[in-house]
Design an enzyme around this catalytic site. Structure first.
Site, PDB file in Angstrom:
ATOM      1  N   CYS A 102      16.489 108.731  69.638  1.00  0.00           N
ATOM      2  CA  CYS A 102      16.684 109.408  68.357  1.00  0.00           C
ATOM      3  C   CYS A 102      15.820 108.713  67.311  1.00  0.00           C
ATOM      4  CB  CYS A 102      18.172 109.405  68.005  1.00  0.00           C
ATOM      5  SG  CYS A 102      18.650 110.235  66.485  1.00  0.00           S
ATOM      6  N   ASP A 158      16.131 120.977  71.805  1.00  0.00           N
ATOM      7  CA  ASP A 158      16.429 120.094  70.679  1.00  0.00           C
ATOM      8  C   ASP A 158      16.169 120.848  69.382  1.00  0.00           C
ATOM      9  OD1 ASP A 158      16.473 118.112  68.704  1.00  0.00           O
ATOM     10  OD2 ASP A 158      15.634 116.591  70.048  1.00  0.00           O
ATOM     11  N   HIS A 191      18.889 117.648  72.129  1.00  0.00           N
ATOM     12  CA  HIS A 191      18.795 116.329  71.519  1.00  0.00           C
ATOM     13  C   HIS A 191      19.931 115.455  72.066  1.00  0.00           C
ATOM     14  CE1 HIS A 191      17.307 113.614  68.405  1.00  0.00           C
ATOM     15  NE2 HIS A 191      18.562 113.256  68.212  1.00  0.00           N
TER      16      HIS A 191
END
Length: 223
Positions: A102, A158, A191
């Protein structure tokens, strides 16, 4: 920093860079996984300027205050401190990798621009092509400055990192990076696909990305 040591004498080190939620149970678990693979693994806490701690998944109202005082320069300082810790134990930059998730995925790219390490891998790092926050500028325009071989791992589903941005990054890297790079996309991954503490966890993508990361490190780190 959180540290995990392998069973025998380590010949390699890895800096594990947290996601936006801090050095939480998952990041500590990942750090231990690298130790099990033979690395002296350390995860620096980037939120110490705001008092440290972790934030819960899915509640950014509690996460954003942890970013107070954090800048790219400060992040590089923290990574440098982790690298110095490894160096004091006989593991130099050529034997050291960096991996992040991330926000940590972006950090691996930033550090690859600023420092020469053995290898880097970034999982779903956003803000590389288009900046998300003023204090964290986009970095894709600096590709010619890359010093560390970088592997990027992204999920097509994502919602925070458009596929078009991933493809633009891959094209720019292929055309302008002075070091080895690779970008891998997972068609059915969201994600956070590597985090088994989140609903977006994708076992197949996580397993493949982990294997690719270890392989990338094996290819580029000095023995």
């Amino acid at each position: 920093l959180y540290e995990a040591t392998p069973g025998g004498a380590p010949a390699r080190g890895v800096v594990v860079v947290q996601a936006a939620f801090g050095v939480n149970d998952h990041i500590q678990d990942v750090t231990r996984r690298f130790a099990a693979a033979g690395y002296l693994a350390v995860a620096p806490s980037l939120f110490h300027r705001a008092g440290g701690g972790t934030g819960p998944y899915g509640d950014f109202a509690k996460v954003l205050p942890l970013f107070e005082g954090l800048t790219d320069a400060g992040i590089v300082d923290d990574v440098d401190a982790a690298l110095a810790h490894l160096a004091a134990q006989g593991i130099g930059p050529d034997q050291t990798a960096i991996v992040g998730f991330c926000m940590g995925g972006r950090v691996t790219f930033l550090v690859s621009l600023e420092r020469r390490l053995g290898a880097a891998a970034g999982f779903y790092g956003g803000g590389l092509v288009t900046a998300r926050f003023p204090q964290f500028p986009a970095l894709a325009g600096r590709i010619a400055e890359l010093q560390t071989p970088w592997l990027g791992l992204f999920g097509d589903l994502d919602s925070s990192i458009p596929v078009e941005e991933v493809d633009a990054l891959a094209d720019a890297l292929a055309g302008g990076s002075p070091v080895a790079t690779d970008v891998v996309r997972y068609a059915d991954a969201e994600h956070g696909f590597h985090c088994d503490a989140r609903p977006s966890f994708n076992q197949a993508a996580a397993d493949d990305a982990w294997a690719r990361t270890l392989g990338w490190f094996d290819r580029h780190l000095e023995a």
